[in-house]
Design a protein around this motif. Sequence first.
Motif, short mmCIF file in Angstrom:
data_model
loop_
_atom_site.label_atom_id
_atom_site.label_comp_id
_atom_site.label_asym_id
_atom_site.label_seq_id
_atom_site.Cartn_x
_atom_site.Cartn_y
_atom_site.Cartn_z
N MET A 1 10.50 -11.99 15.12
CA MET A 1 10.43 -11.82 16.55
C MET A 1 9.41 -10.72 16.85
N THR A 2 8.64 -10.95 17.90
CA THR A 2 7.63 -9.97 18.29
C THR A 2 7.47 -10.00 19.81
N PRO A 3 7.22 -8.85 20.42
CA PRO A 3 7.02 -8.84 21.88
C PRO A 3 5.83 -9.71 22.28
N ARG A 4 5.93 -10.31 23.44
CA ARG A 4 4.79 -11.08 23.95
C ARG A 4 3.65 -10.15 24.29
N VAL A 5 3.99 -9.00 24.88
CA VAL A 5 2.99 -7.99 25.25
C VAL A 5 3.63 -6.62 25.14
N VAL A 6 2.85 -5.66 24.65
CA VAL A 6 3.26 -4.26 24.60
C VAL A 6 2.32 -3.48 25.52
N LEU A 7 2.91 -2.74 26.46
CA LEU A 7 2.11 -1.96 27.41
C LEU A 7 2.09 -0.50 27.01
N VAL A 8 0.89 0.09 26.97
CA VAL A 8 0.72 1.51 26.69
C VAL A 8 -0.16 2.11 27.78
N GLY A 9 -0.06 3.42 27.94
CA GLY A 9 -0.90 4.10 28.92
C GLY A 9 -0.27 5.42 29.33
N PRO A 10 -1.03 6.21 30.06
CA PRO A 10 -0.54 7.53 30.46
C PRO A 10 0.50 7.44 31.57
N PRO A 11 1.19 8.54 31.84
CA PRO A 11 2.09 8.58 32.99
C PRO A 11 1.33 8.19 34.26
N GLY A 12 1.95 7.38 35.07
CA GLY A 12 1.32 6.97 36.33
C GLY A 12 0.46 5.73 36.22
N SER A 13 0.33 5.16 35.02
CA SER A 13 -0.50 3.96 34.87
C SER A 13 0.24 2.70 35.33
N GLY A 14 1.56 2.77 35.44
CA GLY A 14 2.32 1.63 35.94
C GLY A 14 3.00 0.79 34.88
N LYS A 15 3.19 1.34 33.70
CA LYS A 15 3.75 0.55 32.59
C LYS A 15 5.08 -0.13 32.94
N THR A 16 6.02 0.62 33.44
CA THR A 16 7.34 0.07 33.73
C THR A 16 7.28 -0.94 34.87
N THR A 17 6.54 -0.61 35.92
CA THR A 17 6.43 -1.50 37.07
C THR A 17 5.69 -2.78 36.70
N VAL A 18 4.59 -2.66 35.98
CA VAL A 18 3.83 -3.83 35.57
C VAL A 18 4.65 -4.68 34.60
N ALA A 19 5.41 -4.04 33.73
CA ALA A 19 6.26 -4.79 32.79
C ALA A 19 7.21 -5.71 33.56
N ARG A 20 7.80 -5.21 34.63
CA ARG A 20 8.71 -6.04 35.44
C ARG A 20 7.98 -7.21 36.08
N GLU A 21 6.79 -6.94 36.63
CA GLU A 21 5.99 -8.00 37.25
C GLU A 21 5.59 -9.05 36.22
N LEU A 22 5.14 -8.59 35.07
CA LEU A 22 4.71 -9.49 34.01
C LEU A 22 5.87 -10.33 33.50
N ALA A 23 7.01 -9.70 33.34
CA ALA A 23 8.20 -10.42 32.90
C ALA A 23 8.58 -11.50 33.90
N ASP A 24 8.46 -11.19 35.18
CA ASP A 24 8.76 -12.15 36.24
C ASP A 24 7.81 -13.35 36.14
N LEU A 25 6.53 -13.09 35.94
CA LEU A 25 5.55 -14.17 35.84
C LEU A 25 5.76 -15.04 34.60
N LEU A 26 6.17 -14.42 33.51
CA LEU A 26 6.28 -15.14 32.23
C LEU A 26 7.71 -15.59 31.92
N GLY A 27 8.66 -15.24 32.77
CA GLY A 27 10.05 -15.59 32.51
C GLY A 27 10.57 -14.92 31.25
N ALA A 28 10.23 -13.65 31.11
CA ALA A 28 10.59 -12.90 29.90
C ALA A 28 11.47 -11.70 30.27
N ASP A 29 12.11 -11.13 29.27
CA ASP A 29 12.89 -9.91 29.45
C ASP A 29 11.99 -8.69 29.32
#
Length: 172
Positions: free
Chosen positions: A1-29
Amino acid sequence: MTPRVVLVGPPGSGKTTVARELADLLGADVRDTDEDVERTHDSTIADLFVDHGEAHFRDAEAAAVSTALAEHAGILALGGGAVLHAGTRAALDGHRVVFLDVGLSEAAKRVGLNTARPLLLGNVRSQLKTLMDERRPIYAEVAAHVVSTDALTPREVADDIVRWLETGGSTA
């Protein structure tokens, strides 16, 4: 098993928020390693820093990332400093890692005076600049794709990542 996408970046880049949007688009957790560390240690990250120091936190964070990379098949958001651990950088090899880049002004606006971020205490803008200058080359090193989030909404960033995945989404 492997993540579909791993998000990295500095504080304020939007990792958590974008992860939710991306998960919604891809039907992923979604999984966030900062949340994993807090749950595992029954403590906030800020308290872990104060009570045990940064080195202890970084080890806990590396363990959380290792576990998530092995167990999670959805979208994985890493804490901003996770890439500082050499073991984490090595573990990211072969994964679809996306670096969410952000300029200093935009990151400072997004982060504000957030006291839950222990490395940004004091002069937030100055601390953030130092942190970003030190980490940007490391984020770029582990990433297979980079998205500048400054002028984009979280949905636009997620759309960019989906387009990248549709064209083959090479691994880091």
